[in-house]
Write a protein that holds these residues in place. Sequence first.
Motif, PDB file in Angstrom:
ATOM      1  N   ILE A 279       0.863  -1.193   0.000  1.00 32.67           N
ATOM      2  CA  ILE A 279       0.000   0.000   0.000  1.00 32.67           C
ATOM      3  C   ILE A 279       0.894   1.237   0.000  1.00 32.67           C
ATOM      4  N   LYS A 280       0.671   2.121  -0.955  1.00 32.70           N
ATOM      5  CA  LYS A 280       1.506   3.317  -1.049  1.00 32.70           C
ATOM      6  C   LYS A 280       0.837   4.470  -0.302  1.00 32.70           C
ATOM      7  N   SER A 281       1.331   4.731   0.887  1.00 29.24           N
ATOM      8  CA  SER A 281       0.865   5.859   1.695  1.00 29.24           C
ATOM      9  C   SER A 281       1.989   6.206   2.665  1.00 29.24           C
ATOM     10  N   PRO A 282       2.054   7.468   3.130  1.00 25.67           N
ATOM     11  CA  PRO A 282       3.151   7.848   4.023  1.00 25.67           C
ATOM     12  C   PRO A 282       3.030   7.174   5.385  1.00 25.67           C
ATOM     13  N   LEU A 283       4.165   6.748   5.921  1.00 29.66           N
ATOM     14  CA  LEU A 283       4.196   6.233   7.284  1.00 29.66           C
ATOM     15  C   LEU A 283       3.961   7.369   8.267  1.00 29.66           C
ATOM     16  N   LEU A 284       3.635   7.002   9.490  1.00 31.40           N
ATOM     17  CA  LEU A 284       3.461   8.005  10.534  1.00 31.40           C
ATOM     18  C   LEU A 284       4.727   8.842  10.677  1.00 31.40           C
ATOM     19  N   GLU A 285       5.888   8.169  10.593  1.00 37.97           N
ATOM     20  CA  GLU A 285       7.157   8.891  10.724  1.00 37.97           C
ATOM     21  C   GLU A 285       7.364   9.880   9.578  1.00 37.97           C
ATOM     22  N   GLU A 286       6.848   9.547   8.402  1.00 38.83           N
ATOM     23  CA  GLU A 286       7.011  10.414   7.234  1.00 38.83           C
ATOM     24  C   GLU A 286       6.143  11.665   7.326  1.00 38.83           C
ATOM     25  N   LYS A 287       5.034  11.557   8.031  1.00 40.22           N
ATOM     26  CA  LYS A 287       4.088  12.679   8.041  1.00 40.22           C
ATOM     27  C   LYS A 287       4.704  13.927   8.677  1.00 40.22           C
ATOM     28  N   GLN A 288       5.541  13.738   9.698  1.00 41.99           N
ATOM     29  CA  GLN A 288       6.224  14.877  10.302  1.00 41.99           C
ATOM     30  C   GLN A 288       7.255  15.459   9.337  1.00 41.99           C
ATOM     31  N   VAL A 289       7.957  14.572   8.646  1.00 39.40           N
ATOM     32  CA  VAL A 289       8.939  15.013   7.654  1.00 39.40           C
ATOM     33  C   VAL A 289       8.227  15.735   6.511  1.00 39.40           C
ATOM     34  N   LYS A 290       7.079  15.225   6.135  1.00 39.49           N
ATOM     35  CA  LYS A 290       6.293  15.810   5.041  1.00 39.49           C
ATOM     36  C   LYS A 290       5.978  17.273   5.321  1.00 39.49           C
ATOM     37  N   LEU A 291       5.625  17.584   6.578  1.00 38.90           N
ATOM     38  CA  LEU A 291       5.276  18.962   6.941  1.00 38.90           C
ATOM     39  C   LEU A 291       6.433  19.926   6.705  1.00 38.90           C
ATOM     40  N   LEU A 292       7.643  19.418   6.878  1.00 43.03           N
ATOM     41  CA  LEU A 292       8.809  20.299   6.766  1.00 43.03           C
ATOM     42  C   LEU A 292       9.458  20.290   5.389  1.00 43.03           C
ATOM     43  N   LEU A 293       9.329  19.203   4.655  1.00 41.56           N
ATOM     44  CA  LEU A 293      10.074  19.066   3.408  1.00 41.56           C
ATOM     45  C   LEU A 293       9.234  19.204   2.146  1.00 41.56           C
ATOM     46  N   GLN A 294       7.946  18.883   2.209  1.00 44.89           N
ATOM     47  CA  GLN A 294       7.121  19.135   1.030  1.00 44.89           C
ATOM     48  C   GLN A 294       6.709  20.610   1.013  1.00 44.89           C
ATOM     49  N   LYS A 295       6.132  21.053  -0.095  1.00 45.46           N
ATOM     50  CA  LYS A 295       5.966  22.490  -0.324  1.00 45.46           C
ATOM     51  C   LYS A 295       4.513  22.933  -0.335  1.00 45.46           C
ATOM     52  N   SER A 296       4.346  24.225  -0.113  1.00 48.21           N
ATOM     53  CA  SER A 296       3.047  24.888  -0.224  1.00 48.21           C
ATOM     54  C   SER A 296       3.113  25.917  -1.354  1.00 48.21           C
ATOM     55  N   LEU A 297       1.939  26.269  -1.870  1.00 52.20           N
ATOM     56  CA  LEU A 297       1.886  27.400  -2.802  1.00 52.20           C
ATOM     57  C   LEU A 297       2.173  28.679  -2.026  1.00 52.20           C
ATOM     58  N   VAL A 298       3.034  29.506  -2.591  1.00 50.29           N
ATOM     59  CA  VAL A 298       3.472  30.752  -1.947  1.00 50.29           C
ATOM     60  C   VAL A 298       3.301  31.892  -2.939  1.00 50.29           C
TER      61      VAL A 298
END
Length: 354
Positions: A279-298
């Motif tokens: 199953i392709k979905s982020p792990l719980l550990e990845e979700k914190q990393v996701k907040l800091l490393l993935q991007k938002s529209l600015v």
Amino acid sequence: MKFSQEIKIGNKLINRDNPTFIIAEAGVNHNGDIKLAKKLIDIAVESNVDAVKFQTFSTERLILRDTEKPEYQKKNTESSENQYEMLKKLELDKEDHKILIDYCNKKGIIFLSTPYDEESADLLEGLGIKAYKIASTDTTNLLLLDYLAKKDKPVILSTGMSYLSEVEKAVDIFKKNNMGELILLHCISNYPLEFEKANLQAIKTLEDRFDLLVGYSDHTAGIGVAPYSIALGAKVIEKHFTIDKNLPGPDHKASLSPIELKSCVELIRKIEKAMGTGIKSPLLEEKQVKLLLQKSLVAKVSINKGESIKRDMLTAKRPCGGISPLYLEEIVEKKAKMDIKKNSIIKYEMLEDE
């Protein structure tokens, strides 16, 4: 008919979800010595394999007296003896089988053996064997395969030295007998086998062609490539082992040492864990990393209240937390509900609803 996708051997259930069924192949590495055979069982138990396997044969029924040895046997055994003379010293009689089966039961490990003829199969049947393992030498022996298909016991069939067309004929025998508990093992019958010749992709070929459970009988040196067959879908793995690679005999040098067998099992179990669920979905550990490393529209520029947002007004920057760039097209042409400063993260509350 369809082949079973779930086969029980002893107390072990083999399917695509359960751990791989690991067979420690003692073969003839007991050298005809029942005490050494028991030591091999002890090693298999200590290595946490599921089954230990021997070979059941009568030399007279197996081979003509003047049969030459293959090259690897010539290298590892007395050069003056032929194949018949070599094998005669490695037979186990009925009483030996009883002793080894009782010992396996006492130790809590499944006893398996490969019969090389009908009478040997009957001997094993009378002793309550849980399944039959057929060697690559008999993939084309439709006489024996037909006989075993009528026994109504699970069969594990190695396919070394065989073309796919020959495997098809073997599989058809089980279909004709309406025997659905068949597992095929990809195998290359060379001892030892070079890594680059292992052809692990053939595991998928067999699975796709016959829609049954497939495994791998490995003859590469040391731990070899067996653990990596897990990623190709192998649900049974067979590997030769010995108490000492320097003992006389045809298979010792190409077998695992006790330490290697244990390490091989440990690596197989690690790889199984690494395979995950698919199953392709982020792990719980990845979700914190996701907040800091993935991007938002600015906001690339300042945007005034009431102004329609254009694509060139936006960029993407870390951190996550605003509107993802995934939804860029949804944002373009929406009007700003407020003044938006340059380098501000764009959030839905900043935009007018339509």
